[in-house]
Write a protein that holds these residues in place. Structure first.
Motif, short mmCIF file in Angstrom:
data_model
loop_
_atom_site.label_atom_id
_atom_site.label_comp_id
_atom_site.label_asym_id
_atom_site.label_seq_id
_atom_site.Cartn_x
_atom_site.Cartn_y
_atom_site.Cartn_z
N LEU A 1 32.59 38.59 40.60
CA LEU A 1 33.54 38.24 41.65
C LEU A 1 32.95 37.32 42.72
N GLU A 2 31.73 36.83 42.51
CA GLU A 2 31.11 35.93 43.48
C GLU A 2 31.96 34.69 43.67
N GLY A 3 32.07 34.25 44.91
CA GLY A 3 32.79 33.03 45.22
C GLY A 3 34.25 33.24 45.57
N PRO B 1 29.82 50.45 29.95
CA PRO B 1 28.50 50.03 30.44
C PRO B 1 28.51 49.13 31.68
N VAL B 2 29.67 48.78 32.20
CA VAL B 2 29.75 47.88 33.35
C VAL B 2 29.25 48.61 34.60
N ARG B 3 28.36 47.92 35.34
CA ARG B 3 27.79 48.49 36.56
C ARG B 3 28.32 47.75 37.78
N ARG B 4 28.05 48.30 38.93
CA ARG B 4 28.49 47.72 40.20
C ARG B 4 27.98 46.29 40.38
N ASP B 5 26.72 46.06 40.03
CA ASP B 5 26.13 44.72 40.15
C ASP B 5 26.85 43.71 39.25
N ASP B 6 27.25 44.15 38.06
CA ASP B 6 27.98 43.26 37.14
C ASP B 6 29.31 42.83 37.74
N VAL B 7 30.01 43.77 38.35
CA VAL B 7 31.30 43.46 38.96
C VAL B 7 31.09 42.53 40.16
N SER B 8 30.11 42.81 40.99
CA SER B 8 29.82 41.95 42.15
C SER B 8 29.51 40.53 41.72
N GLN B 9 28.72 40.40 40.67
CA GLN B 9 28.35 39.08 40.18
C GLN B 9 29.57 38.35 39.62
N VAL C 1 37.86 47.72 43.90
CA VAL C 1 37.43 46.50 44.59
C VAL C 1 38.33 46.27 45.79
N ARG C 2 37.71 45.94 46.95
CA ARG C 2 38.47 45.62 48.16
C ARG C 2 38.53 44.11 48.30
N CYS C 3 39.73 43.59 48.59
CA CYS C 3 39.89 42.16 48.79
C CYS C 3 41.06 41.91 49.74
N SER C 4 41.27 40.66 50.08
CA SER C 4 42.43 40.32 50.92
C SER C 4 43.65 40.19 50.00
N PRO C 5 44.85 40.33 50.55
CA PRO C 5 46.05 40.19 49.71
C PRO C 5 46.14 38.83 49.03
N ASP C 6 45.63 37.79 49.67
CA ASP C 6 45.67 36.45 49.08
C ASP C 6 44.73 36.32 47.88
N ASP C 7 43.64 37.09 47.87
CA ASP C 7 42.66 37.01 46.79
C ASP C 7 42.93 37.98 45.65
N ARG C 8 43.94 38.81 45.77
CA ARG C 8 44.19 39.85 44.77
C ARG C 8 44.39 39.28 43.36
N GLU C 9 45.19 38.24 43.23
CA GLU C 9 45.44 37.64 41.91
C GLU C 9 44.16 37.06 41.32
N ALA C 10 43.36 36.39 42.15
CA ALA C 10 42.11 35.80 41.67
C ALA C 10 41.13 36.89 41.21
N VAL C 11 41.08 37.99 41.95
CA VAL C 11 40.19 39.10 41.58
C VAL C 11 40.63 39.70 40.25
N THR C 12 41.92 39.93 40.10
CA THR C 12 42.45 40.52 38.87
C THR C 12 42.18 39.60 37.68
N ARG C 13 42.40 38.31 37.86
CA ARG C 13 42.17 37.35 36.79
C ARG C 13 40.70 37.30 36.39
N ARG C 14 39.83 37.22 37.39
CA ARG C 14 38.39 37.13 37.13
C ARG C 14 37.86 38.39 36.44
N MET C 15 38.37 39.55 36.83
CA MET C 15 37.94 40.81 36.19
C MET C 15 38.39 40.86 34.73
N SER C 16 39.63 40.49 34.46
CA SER C 16 40.12 40.56 33.09
C SER C 16 39.45 39.52 32.20
#
Length: 96
Positions: free
Chosen positions: A30-32, A20-28, A48-63
């Motif tokens: 990953l804010e910040g 049930p996860v939507r695009r808006d849910d993922v955007s919200q 999700v597109r991000c910079s190499p430096d933000d990859r770990e933060a994105v993965t952590r926030r998603m999980s």
């Protein structure tokens, strides 16, 4: 087209997310975090597109944000992900 030295490198991260996860849910979720953009999110898959430096933060926030979410693969190009996982391909626009 802007060269990498000016815009910086990018990483594309492919996630398996709950249905049930939507695009808006993922955007919200990953804010910040730096310059992050949700490329696609449907049918239990998200890219999700991000910079190499933000990859770990994105993965952590998603999980943390979505139960059962996991990072499947990270690539330097969107084409690389779509070639490896054909289910991520989108129909091309018809040229005249």
């Amino acid at each position: 087209m802007v060269v990498k030295s000016e815009r910086g490198r990018r990483r594309y991260v492919f996630f398996e997310v709950p249905q049930p996860v939507r695009r808006d849910d993922v955007s919200q979720a990953l804010e910040g975090i730096g310059s992050v953009k949700v490329i696609t999110c449907s049918d239990g898959r998200a890219v999700v597109r991000c910079s190499p430096d933000d990859r770990e933060a994105v993965t952590r926030r998603m999980s943390e944000g979505f139960d059962g979410c996991r990072s499947v693969r990270t690539s330097g190009t969107l084409r690389g992900l779509r070639d490896r996982y054909p289910s991520l391909k989108v129909p091309q626009k018809r040229r005249r």
